[in-house]
Design an enzyme around this catalytic site. Structure first.
Site, short mmCIF file in Angstrom:
data_model
loop_
_atom_site.label_atom_id
_atom_site.label_comp_id
_atom_site.label_asym_id
_atom_site.label_seq_id
_atom_site.Cartn_x
_atom_site.Cartn_y
_atom_site.Cartn_z
N GLU A 25 -8.62 -11.65 6.86
CA GLU A 25 -7.95 -10.44 7.37
C GLU A 25 -8.55 -9.18 6.74
O GLU A 25 -7.83 -8.41 6.11
CB GLU A 25 -6.45 -10.49 7.03
CG GLU A 25 -5.71 -11.70 7.53
CD GLU A 25 -4.29 -11.80 6.93
OE1 GLU A 25 -3.93 -11.00 6.05
OE2 GLU A 25 -3.55 -12.70 7.36
N GLY A 81 -9.76 -5.44 6.23
CA GLY A 81 -9.47 -4.13 6.82
C GLY A 81 -10.53 -3.14 6.35
O GLY A 81 -11.49 -2.81 7.04
N ARG A 82 -10.38 -2.75 5.08
CA ARG A 82 -11.23 -1.71 4.50
C ARG A 82 -12.73 -1.99 4.66
O ARG A 82 -13.49 -1.10 5.04
CB ARG A 82 -10.91 -1.60 3.00
CG ARG A 82 -11.63 -0.46 2.31
CD ARG A 82 -11.50 -0.59 0.78
NE ARG A 82 -10.17 -0.92 0.35
CZ ARG A 82 -9.24 -0.03 0.01
NH1 ARG A 82 -9.50 1.26 0.05
NH2 ARG A 82 -8.04 -0.43 -0.38
N ARG A 85 -5.43 9.05 -0.22
CA ARG A 85 -5.96 8.12 -1.22
C ARG A 85 -6.20 8.76 -2.59
O ARG A 85 -5.85 8.17 -3.61
CB ARG A 85 -7.24 7.42 -0.72
CG ARG A 85 -7.05 6.63 0.58
CD ARG A 85 -8.12 5.58 0.83
NE ARG A 85 -7.99 4.49 -0.11
CZ ARG A 85 -8.73 4.32 -1.18
NH1 ARG A 85 -9.73 5.16 -1.43
NH2 ARG A 85 -8.51 3.34 -2.01
N CYS A 136 1.77 22.45 -0.45
CA CYS A 136 2.45 23.01 -1.62
C CYS A 136 2.83 21.95 -2.63
O CYS A 136 4.02 21.65 -2.83
CB CYS A 136 3.66 23.79 -1.16
SG CYS A 136 3.14 25.18 -0.17
N1 LLP Z 1 -3.85 -8.63 4.91
C1 LLP Z 1 -2.71 -8.22 4.34
C2 LLP Z 1 -1.55 -9.10 4.37
C3 LLP Z 1 -2.65 -6.96 3.72
O1 LLP Z 1 -1.52 -6.58 3.14
C4 LLP Z 1 -3.79 -6.13 3.70
C5 LLP Z 1 -3.77 -4.81 3.08
C6 LLP Z 1 -4.95 -6.59 4.34
C7 LLP Z 1 -4.97 -7.85 4.92
C8 LLP Z 1 -6.23 -5.79 4.40
O2 LLP Z 1 -6.72 -5.54 3.13
P1 LLP Z 1 -8.16 -4.81 2.96
O3 LLP Z 1 -9.23 -5.75 3.47
O4 LLP Z 1 -8.11 -3.55 3.74
O5 LLP Z 1 -8.26 -4.59 1.51
N2 LLP Z 1 -3.66 2.03 1.46
C9 LLP Z 1 -4.38 1.33 0.42
C10 LLP Z 1 -4.67 -0.10 0.79
C11 LLP Z 1 -3.43 -0.90 1.13
C12 LLP Z 1 -3.74 -2.30 1.54
C13 LLP Z 1 -2.52 -3.00 1.99
N3 LLP Z 1 -2.72 -4.31 2.51
C14 LLP Z 1 -5.66 2.10 0.09
O6 LLP Z 1 -5.93 3.12 0.71
O7 LLP Z 1 -6.38 1.72 -0.83
#
Ligand code: LLP
Length: 426
Positions: free
Chosen positions: A284, A286-287, A323, A352
């Site tokens: 899964e 994302g980033r 971030r 602000c």
């Molecule tokens: N799967 C689950 C269950 C998750 O909770 C997350 C991210 C992902 C996959 C994807 O993770 P990644 O591959 O993106 O690391 N807003 C924060 C990051 C929060 C991530 C939350 N969960 C930031 O900007 O660093």
């Protein structure tokens, strides 16, 4: 900061000016105004290709964690490339369906699914609910029964592994709210197996985000694999293992493993376990798919040198990009045109709050009216944006060679006011 322009997806300098693919940021600012999110299609495609190659020829699957960036144009590219989606809300479910994803393309994570959420996901017949607690199992079983359906589930276990990342984005430690406690997993599986409207199909873990070493992934995989063996002995058979997301990217001087390295490390652990070796793996990310494909373009409004600090006040703010203030994240920021006369500046927005900063102590030549680009801003940028200080959210464009597509128009105050009403005068 040792990040260089070569490592930033889709960006280059031509005659001293910063471009995204074949389009200058200056022309984007003229055409669409600032602040503006700018995505590079070729950079996105490169990451899609990395992960696609990583699972090619296997029965493994990639479910893009759309919380990182859920613009429909971005989702569309993932779906067309054969990715599924990891969702965490009904809104994300509706976005996935809006681009044409099928239930079988979707896994549903998250600790707080409401009954309505569960109903919507059951109606869509999602591939798997990643369940995080016993009450969620019970609610899902009852909701499925009331709808005459069966829900496929995996249990998200909390392996109590340190992801070595920022505490807010670390999720696999036992004091985090996520997952089923490791030592309760077997009994929770047994409870799930006894519920008549649930079908146990998998096991799931996600230990955190922006993980820049292999070791936490391997450690978590080993713990999940130990559990699979335990479950196997107890007669509980699974049909997939979901290792979650979490692979980090380079914002400054991090050196995260490539997707292929992470996949190879995890696969070698899986292959060593007869109870698991045949199972398809789900991921899964994302980033790692979108961070390096996006930039936030902003303009310098004022320079405010003080005796203590130099402030470079720009027209983007914490509401556009959370971030830096939320995680003390160091994001790369580049001037669109480089000039002589570098000094040290804090880059701050108009909101602000003293927490409204985009970067601290950066050395560059700041000039009123100049454009700056925050790079590697494609993940958790726009998707975390808010309307704080009644600021309309930025527009988003996708650059493809010399073409530019407006993929989200700039919000207007009228958009925001349309949701609200005043009470009658008494
Ligand atoms: N799967 C689950 C269950 C998750 O909770 C997350 C991210 C992902 C996959 C994807 O993770 P990644 O591959 O993106 O690391 N807003 C924060 C990051 C929060 C991530 C939350 N969960 C930031 O900007 O660093």
């Amino acid at each position: 900061m040792s990040v260089t322009i070569e490592t930033l997806g889709g960006l280059s300098r031509r005659n001293g000016e910063l471009f995204c693919e074949n389009v200058s940021f200056r022309s984007l600012a003229e055409r669409f105004a600032t602040p503006l999110y700018v995505y590079s299609r070729s950079a996105l495609q490169a990451r899609i290709d990395d992960w696609s190659r990583g699972v090619a020829g296997t029965s493994d699957r990639v479910f893009y964690a759309m919380k990182a960036n859920n613009n429909l144009a971005v989702l569309d590219l993932f779906l067309r490339a054969g990715f599924g989606f990891d969702i965490v809300s009904r809104g994300e479910l509706e976005r996935a369906l809006a681009v044409g994803a099928k239930g079988s393309d979707i896994v549903y994570s998250g600790v707080g699914k409401t009954e309505e959420d569960l109903r919507a996901a059951l109606k869509a017949d999602v591939l798997c609910f990643n369940v995080e607690s016993i009450p969620e199992l019970e609610r899902l079983n009852a909701t499925a029964a009331a709808m005459g359906r069966k829900a496929r589930i995996s249990l998200r276990v909390n392996p109590n592994v340190d992801a070595k990342t920022h505490p807010y984005i670390s999720t696999g430690l036992k004091n985090n709210k996520f997952g089923i406690a490791y030592d309760r997993a077997l009994e929770t599986y047994q409870a799930a197996a006894s519920m008549s409207n649930l079908i146990v199909t998998g096991i799931d873990c996600h230990i955190g985000s922006q993980i820049t070493e292999l070791e936490p992934f391997v450690h978590a995989a080993d713990k999940v694999l130990d559990l699979i063996e335990e479950l196997h002995q107890a007669g509980i058979r699974l049909d997939h293992i979901d290792f979650g997301g979490g692979l980090g990217v380079r914002y400054a001087d991090e050196t995260p493993p490539a997707a292929a390295e992470m996949l190879a490390a995890v696969r070698s652990r899986v292959a060593a376990r007869p109870a698991a070796a045949h199972l398809p793996l789900f991921f899964e990310p994302g980033r790692s798919l979108v961070a390096n494909c996006g930039s936030l373009l902003m303009r310098v409004e004022y320079l405010k040198p003080t005796t203590a600090k130099n402030f470079c006040i720009v027209d983007a703010a914490m509401n556009d990009m959370m971030r830096p203030t939320l995680y003390q994240a160091e994001m790369p920021i580049l001037p669109v045109v480089e000039r002589e006369g570098a000094e040290v500046w804090d880059i701050v927005g108009p909101v602000c709050e003293s927490g409204d900063f985009l970067a601290k102590e950066r050395t560059f030549a700041a000039h009123q009216g100049d454009l700056l680009v925050m790079a590697a801003a494609g993940a958790y940028g726009m998707s975390m944006a808010s309307n704080y200080n009644a600021r309309p959210r930025a527009a988003e464009v996708l650059v493809d060679g010399e073409h530019v597509y407006l993929v989200r128009r700039r919000e207007t105050t009228a958009d925001m006011l349309a949701l609200e009403s005043r009470i009658p005068q008494l």
